[in-house]
Design an enzyme around this catalytic site. Sequence first.
Site, PDB file in Angstrom:
ATOM      1  N   CYS A 111       0.650  -1.377  -0.099  1.00 62.44           N
ATOM      2  CA  CYS A 111       0.032  -0.076  -0.012  1.00 62.44           C
ATOM      3  C   CYS A 111       0.826   1.148   0.242  1.00 62.44           C
ATOM      4  O   CYS A 111       0.222   2.385  -0.424  1.00 62.44           O
ATOM      5  CB  CYS A 111      -0.847  -0.011   1.206  1.00 62.44           C
ATOM      6  SG  CYS A 111      -2.120  -1.415   1.124  1.00 62.44           S
ATOM      7  N   HIS A 191      12.752   1.843   5.313  1.00 59.40           N
ATOM      8  CA  HIS A 191      12.634   0.211   5.231  1.00 59.40           C
ATOM      9  C   HIS A 191      12.928  -0.309   6.365  1.00 59.40           C
ATOM     10  O   HIS A 191      13.940  -0.333   6.947  1.00 59.40           O
ATOM     11  CB  HIS A 191      13.457  -0.188   3.895  1.00 59.40           C
ATOM     12  CG  HIS A 191      12.846  -1.349   3.549  1.00 59.40           C
ATOM     13  ND1 HIS A 191      12.581  -2.460   4.122  1.00 59.40           N
ATOM     14  CD2 HIS A 191      12.489  -1.623   2.106  1.00 59.40           C
ATOM     15  CE1 HIS A 191      12.043  -3.421   3.313  1.00 59.40           C
ATOM     16  NE2 HIS A 191      12.062  -2.984   1.980  1.00 59.40           N
ATOM     17  N   HIS A 276      -3.372  19.562   6.732  1.00 61.02           N
ATOM     18  CA  HIS A 276      -4.060  18.484   6.540  1.00 61.02           C
ATOM     19  C   HIS A 276      -3.498  17.266   6.335  1.00 61.02           C
ATOM     20  O   HIS A 276      -2.228  17.259   6.174  1.00 61.02           O
ATOM     21  CB  HIS A 276      -4.666  18.524   5.186  1.00 61.02           C
ATOM     22  CG  HIS A 276      -5.310  20.023   4.895  1.00 61.02           C
ATOM     23  ND1 HIS A 276      -6.692  20.566   5.345  1.00 61.02           N
ATOM     24  CD2 HIS A 276      -4.936  21.072   4.172  1.00 61.02           C
ATOM     25  CE1 HIS A 276      -6.686  21.774   5.085  1.00 61.02           C
ATOM     26  NE2 HIS A 276      -5.803  22.149   4.406  1.00 61.02           N
ATOM     27  N   HIS A 280      -2.864   6.487   6.256  1.00 62.41           N
ATOM     28  CA  HIS A 280      -2.892   5.219   5.632  1.00 62.41           C
ATOM     29  C   HIS A 280      -4.190   4.714   6.142  1.00 62.41           C
ATOM     30  O   HIS A 280      -4.299   4.529   7.292  1.00 62.41           O
ATOM     31  CB  HIS A 280      -1.829   4.338   6.225  1.00 62.41           C
ATOM     32  CG  HIS A 280      -1.848   2.893   5.586  1.00 62.41           C
ATOM     33  ND1 HIS A 280      -1.389   2.688   4.430  1.00 62.41           N
ATOM     34  CD2 HIS A 280      -2.422   1.799   6.085  1.00 62.41           C
ATOM     35  CE1 HIS A 280      -1.520   1.678   4.034  1.00 62.41           C
ATOM     36  NE2 HIS A 280      -2.285   0.873   5.172  1.00 62.41           N
ATOM     37  N   ASN A 313     -10.073  -0.067   1.303  1.00 66.05           N
ATOM     38  CA  ASN A 313      -8.510  -0.011   1.155  1.00 66.05           C
ATOM     39  C   ASN A 313      -8.191   0.001  -0.303  1.00 66.05           C
ATOM     40  O   ASN A 313      -8.174  -1.385  -0.642  1.00 66.05           O
ATOM     41  CB  ASN A 313      -8.010  -1.004   2.068  1.00 66.05           C
ATOM     42  CG  ASN A 313      -6.402  -1.046   2.142  1.00 66.05           C
ATOM     43  OD1 ASN A 313      -5.818  -0.510   1.233  1.00 66.05           O
ATOM     44  ND2 ASN A 313      -5.622  -1.709   2.892  1.00 66.05           N
TER      45      ASN A 313
END
Length: 381
Positions: A111, A191, A276, A280, A313
């Site tokens: 995602c 990561h 703003h 996720h 999603n």
Amino acid sequence: MRNIYLKSGLGDETYGPPFIFEDDDGDNNNNNNNNTNNVPTLKSANQEAREGVFSSIDELLGKTLIDPQSIDVVIVTCGGFSPSPSLSSLIVNRYNLRSDVTTYNLSGMGCSSGVLSIDFAARVLRGSRKVQNALVVITESITLNWYHGENRSMLVTNCIFRVGCAAAIMSNNPKLFKRAKMELVHSLRTHHGADDSSYRAAIQEEDEKGNTGISLTKDLVRVAGVNLRQHIKILAPRVLPLTQITNYIYSMIISTILPQSKFKPMVPDFTTAFEHMCIHTGGKAVIEQVSRVLKLSDEVTEAAKMTLNRFGNTSSSLVFYELAYFEAQKGKVKKGDKMWMIAFGTGFKVGSLVWKWIQDSTQDCDNPWNDCIHNYPLKVW
């Protein structure tokens, strides 16, 4: 699946791929309740991809009046569908792009790949004066990732993932600056795959009967929280006002000097840096976890909750549906406002984009919220 869906935070108006609603002969049959034998095919996966990609690009080119021949780079991200020829080749063929156009296909990044592809496009544009316009297409394929087994952790994906697509033109051409909506002022990608629990938090594998699916483990929400904290340690000093940075660094030093004490580092107030936030929308639990970690109010997380309710999603494109939510509310976004997009991805990755609005936002004719924004916000949780 019904029990999972009812707790998911999704409403009843989200979009699924056509094969779910077809009988075994491929005909629409809304009265057929036995969909268990429907088999997703390459043909139906291509149909899902073409519908999203072509409609998004058509509307984008119509709004921006960008000549397809002026596109120098095409970046397509689709985590679970990698056909041959590639999706970028499909776009080159459809829009008759130049033979020297540079194309990239990103896959398997989850995602977060929408945010990461924008970051990638920005890096490409910064690296060459000859490259001026990059077309970024952000989509996902549900069709070939539909899970037909009975493993609960794999069935979750059937319940929360929905069809969606976004497309954007990014440019370093100064002549186009005043026509742009936003300027990308900062990006960060971290990561966390070196940690085994992070790496396996969301993973594609086979169940005990050989059915392939994506397993969303019970550890996923915890992993998201831990890695979000690591991410904002890097991001915070780069975007927060000086007073917030000073207080945050001081609290970090104290907590390091006195590790046995009950003193915990302060949580920076990111609302002092951004007007703003596009958070996720991986699911109800993920939104709640981000809200807890960052101590965000219901008003700040409204866009994420409403987007999950209306569109589900949509994976890599999810934060862009939140962006559209802000745009659909007239006068909500003003020139000079800053917007933070943050998304998580398999691996485990966290990506952030910081935008500055060049002009007041307007409600575009193709805004996906046009037919329903008057019903929102809803009391969904």
